[in-house]
Design a protein around this motif. Structure first.
Motif, mmCIF file in Angstrom:
data_model
loop_
_atom_site.group_PDB
_atom_site.id
_atom_site.type_symbol
_atom_site.label_atom_id
_atom_site.label_comp_id
_atom_site.label_asym_id
_atom_site.label_seq_id
_atom_site.Cartn_x
_atom_site.Cartn_y
_atom_site.Cartn_z
ATOM 1 N N ALA A 174 -26.055 20.750 20.680
ATOM 2 C CA ALA A 174 -26.269 21.059 19.234
ATOM 3 C C ALA A 174 -27.202 19.783 18.524
ATOM 4 C CB ALA A 174 -24.503 21.550 19.024
ATOM 5 N N ALA A 175 -26.867 18.759 18.849
ATOM 6 C CA ALA A 175 -27.470 17.475 18.461
ATOM 7 C C ALA A 175 -26.985 16.117 19.862
ATOM 8 C CB ALA A 175 -26.803 17.552 17.282
ATOM 9 N N ALA A 176 -28.073 15.557 19.023
ATOM 10 C CA ALA A 176 -28.351 14.321 20.170
ATOM 11 C C ALA A 176 -28.681 13.233 19.053
ATOM 12 C CB ALA A 176 -29.155 14.598 21.116
ATOM 13 N N GLY A 177 -27.721 12.548 19.729
ATOM 14 C CA GLY A 177 -27.500 10.936 18.778
ATOM 15 C C GLY A 177 -28.442 10.171 19.405
ATOM 16 N N LEU A 178 -29.176 8.792 18.594
ATOM 17 C CA LEU A 178 -30.436 7.913 18.867
ATOM 18 C C LEU A 178 -29.676 6.905 19.082
ATOM 19 C CD1 LEU A 178 -32.197 10.207 17.232
ATOM 20 C CD2 LEU A 178 -33.639 7.739 16.477
ATOM 21 N N ASN A 179 -30.564 6.490 19.880
ATOM 22 C CA ASN A 179 -29.540 4.744 20.521
ATOM 23 C C ASN A 179 -31.017 3.792 20.154
ATOM 24 O OD1 ASN A 179 -26.699 4.571 20.983
ATOM 25 N ND2 ASN A 179 -27.750 6.520 21.191
ATOM 26 N N ARG A 180 -30.687 2.447 20.371
ATOM 27 C CA ARG A 180 -32.457 1.743 19.849
ATOM 28 C C ARG A 180 -32.796 1.638 21.785
ATOM 29 N NH1 ARG A 180 -33.756 -2.046 17.116
ATOM 30 N NH2 ARG A 180 -32.659 -1.189 15.508
ATOM 31 N N ALA A 181 -31.972 2.325 23.090
ATOM 32 C CA ALA A 181 -31.892 2.462 24.363
ATOM 33 C C ALA A 181 -33.625 3.410 24.458
ATOM 34 C CB ALA A 181 -31.507 2.891 25.390
ATOM 35 N N ASP A 182 -33.403 4.439 23.239
ATOM 36 C CA ASP A 182 -34.803 5.156 22.812
ATOM 37 C C ASP A 182 -36.162 4.402 22.684
ATOM 38 O OD1 ASP A 182 -32.350 6.886 23.719
ATOM 39 O OD2 ASP A 182 -32.044 7.943 21.550
ATOM 40 N N LEU A 183 -35.524 4.024 21.944
ATOM 41 C CA LEU A 183 -36.845 3.598 21.633
ATOM 42 C C LEU A 183 -37.184 2.540 22.248
ATOM 43 C CD1 LEU A 183 -35.456 1.819 17.950
ATOM 44 C CD2 LEU A 183 -36.222 4.427 18.972
ATOM 45 N N LEU A 184 -37.163 2.231 23.488
ATOM 46 C CA LEU A 184 -37.431 0.579 24.059
ATOM 47 C C LEU A 184 -38.074 1.984 25.752
ATOM 48 C CD1 LEU A 184 -34.618 -1.661 24.435
ATOM 49 C CD2 LEU A 184 -36.799 -1.892 23.770
ATOM 50 N N GLN A 185 -37.292 2.957 26.375
ATOM 51 C CA GLN A 185 -37.260 3.819 26.693
ATOM 52 C C GLN A 185 -39.237 4.578 26.591
ATOM 53 O OE1 GLN A 185 -34.949 6.727 28.329
ATOM 54 N NE2 GLN A 185 -36.726 7.846 29.183
ATOM 55 N N ARG A 186 -39.329 4.740 25.040
ATOM 56 C CA ARG A 186 -40.309 5.950 24.475
ATOM 57 C C ARG A 186 -41.667 4.593 24.586
ATOM 58 N NH1 ARG A 186 -39.835 5.277 18.776
ATOM 59 N NH2 ARG A 186 -41.776 2.847 19.406
ATOM 60 N N GLN A 187 -41.115 3.029 24.681
ATOM 61 C CA GLN A 187 -42.341 2.415 24.499
ATOM 62 C C GLN A 187 -42.740 1.867 26.304
ATOM 63 O OE1 GLN A 187 -41.351 -1.659 21.266
ATOM 64 N NE2 GLN A 187 -40.168 0.571 20.819
ATOM 65 N N GLY A 188 -41.836 2.182 27.323
ATOM 66 C CA GLY A 188 -41.868 1.698 28.092
ATOM 67 C C GLY A 188 -41.338 0.843 28.825
ATOM 68 N N PHE A 189 -40.387 0.209 28.674
ATOM 69 C CA PHE A 189 -39.215 -1.531 28.548
ATOM 70 C C PHE A 189 -38.567 -0.741 29.043
ATOM 71 C CE2 PHE A 189 -42.024 -3.089 24.673
ATOM 72 C CZ PHE A 189 -42.926 -2.971 25.894
ATOM 73 N N TYR A 190 -37.434 1.011 29.533
ATOM 74 C CA TYR A 190 -36.087 0.840 29.496
ATOM 75 C C TYR A 190 -36.486 2.030 30.331
ATOM 76 C CZ TYR A 190 -31.294 0.778 29.665
ATOM 77 O OH TYR A 190 -30.056 0.789 29.138
ATOM 78 N N PRO A 191 -37.029 2.224 31.567
ATOM 79 C CA PRO A 191 -36.843 3.627 32.483
ATOM 80 C C PRO A 191 -35.190 4.042 32.700
ATOM 81 C CG PRO A 191 -37.592 1.875 34.229
ATOM 82 C CD PRO A 191 -37.032 1.800 32.454
ATOM 83 N N PRO A 192 -34.625 5.238 32.758
ATOM 84 C CA PRO A 192 -34.140 5.877 32.985
ATOM 85 C C PRO A 192 -34.061 5.832 34.794
ATOM 86 C CG PRO A 192 -35.688 7.181 32.973
ATOM 87 C CD PRO A 192 -36.329 5.831 33.007
ATOM 88 N N PRO A 193 -32.180 5.077 34.684
ATOM 89 C CA PRO A 193 -31.779 4.942 35.960
ATOM 90 C C PRO A 193 -32.575 5.803 37.469
ATOM 91 C CG PRO A 193 -30.001 5.168 34.743
ATOM 92 C CD PRO A 193 -31.077 5.579 33.753
ATOM 93 N N PRO A 194 -32.188 5.653 38.197
ATOM 94 C CA PRO A 194 -32.602 6.903 39.701
ATOM 95 C C PRO A 194 -32.084 8.330 39.654
ATOM 96 C CG PRO A 194 -32.789 4.469 40.280
ATOM 97 C CD PRO A 194 -32.056 4.860 39.078
ATOM 98 N N GLY A 195 -32.281 9.331 39.207
ATOM 99 C CA GLY A 195 -31.875 10.557 39.303
ATOM 100 C C GLY A 195 -31.911 10.437 38.144
ATOM 101 N N ALA A 196 -32.306 10.220 37.298
ATOM 102 C CA ALA A 196 -31.153 10.304 35.619
ATOM 103 C C ALA A 196 -32.551 11.383 35.474
ATOM 104 C CB ALA A 196 -30.642 9.360 34.730
#
Length: 318
Positions: free
Chosen positions: A35-57
């Protein structure tokens, strides 16, 4: 199904609404139609290539969502298709559907619209695990929250007050300061004009800044105080005076939620369900939602979050 895809590391313009394969639940997993998703600062970092998801995520952005359970795998306990829920994710929330371990799922809290429930899982689990489980904030103690006007800050402020603590916050600008006072802050410090280390004596500090505030955080701690660092917006390397640390018998704790094992996340989620959800249902703690943006316009939501003008959470709604 469709999801927001990061086409390449970069600014908000790299976010595109594209067709992707539907997720399928494995043992112990369920599928949520979002229905909805929340934004978090980690999303901004991942978008920029600085915070990759954990293995398997999932590589799709999004660390929390709300929605309806539409499919369950083997060995799922406590949930069935049709249940309205919200969930803590390792990724995948910016999508029409997401698969998640059942241990990381919560029933949508009573009295909160389903879309707004997406504002709760990440902040509730972050605050509960760090302020109460790790730092053991007690009734009558003082909590200092940096970034009091953000999603984590507005939630930590309310939850600490509901448990009987005194709360000080740092924030910038009169609008955010006023909102923090409305939510119950006992002391509001404008970090642009005042030095919190000269004004606060805290038993627990919840810090999203990191290195920039390290020495001043230590100065602001009472004897036996606990500093919990959960963000590094102000850098990763700072100088720590061990003489002050030992003299105050203080503790410095560094934690991260996203890459913890499912079992650990499950323990945190159960703690939130048992201790936080009753307060949400009673209205003592509520999600603070600044803006709801259509999910296809995720780039606009990221620009808003990067501007720092929001108070509380920014949501993407289907």
């Amino acid at each position: 199904m469709h999801a927001i895809v990061v086409t390449e590391p970069g600014g908000p313009e790299v976010l595109e609404w594209r067709e992707v394969p539907e997720p399928r639940p494995g043992p112990g997993e369920l599928v949520i139609t979002v229905a909805a998703a929340g934004l978090n600062r980690a999303d901004l970092l991942q978008r920029q290539g600085f915070y990759p998801p954990p293995p398997g995520a999932s590589s799709v952005l999004g660390l929390e969502c709300s929605g309806v359970v539409t499919e369950i795998g083997e060995n799922v306990m406590g949930f069935a298709p049709g249940d309205e829920v919200c969930a803590l994710l390792a990724g995948g929330g910016y999508a029409e559907k997401v698969v998640v371990p059942w241990e990381q799922v919560l029933p949508a809290p009573e009295g909160v619209p389903l879309v707004e429930a997406a504002a709760l899982p990440e902040v509730a689990c972050t605050v509960w695990s760090n302020v109460f489980m790790a730092a053991r904030l007690r009734r009558g103690e003082t909590l200092l929250v940096h970034g009091g006007g953000g999603g984590i800050g507005t939630f930590a402020l309310q939850l600490a007050k509901a448990f009987g603590s005194r709360v000080a916050v740092t924030t910038g600008g009169p609008e955010k300061a006023a909102r923090c006072r409305e939510l119950g802050a006992d002391q509001v410090i404008d970090y642009r004009e005042e030095d919190f280390a000269e004004l606060v004596e805290a038993d627990v500090i919840l810090d999203v800044i990191g290195a920039k505030y390290l020495s001043r955080n230590l100065k602001a701690l009472n004897s036996g105080g606990r500093l919990v660092v959960i963000g590094m917006q102000g850098g990763t390397k700072g100088e720590l005076d061990l003489g002050v640390l030992t003299g105050k018998r203080a503790t410095v704790i560094g934690t991260r939620l996203r890459d913890r094992p499912v079992a650990e996340k499950g323990t945190i989620v159960r703690g939130v369900r048992d201790n936080v959800w009753p307060l949400v249902a009673a209205g003592a703690v509520r999600p603070v939602v600044d803006t709801i943006v259509p999910m296809e316009e995720a780039a606009r939501a990221h620009r808003l979050m990067e501007s720092g003008s929001h108070i509380g959470k920014v949501l993407l709604a289907r």
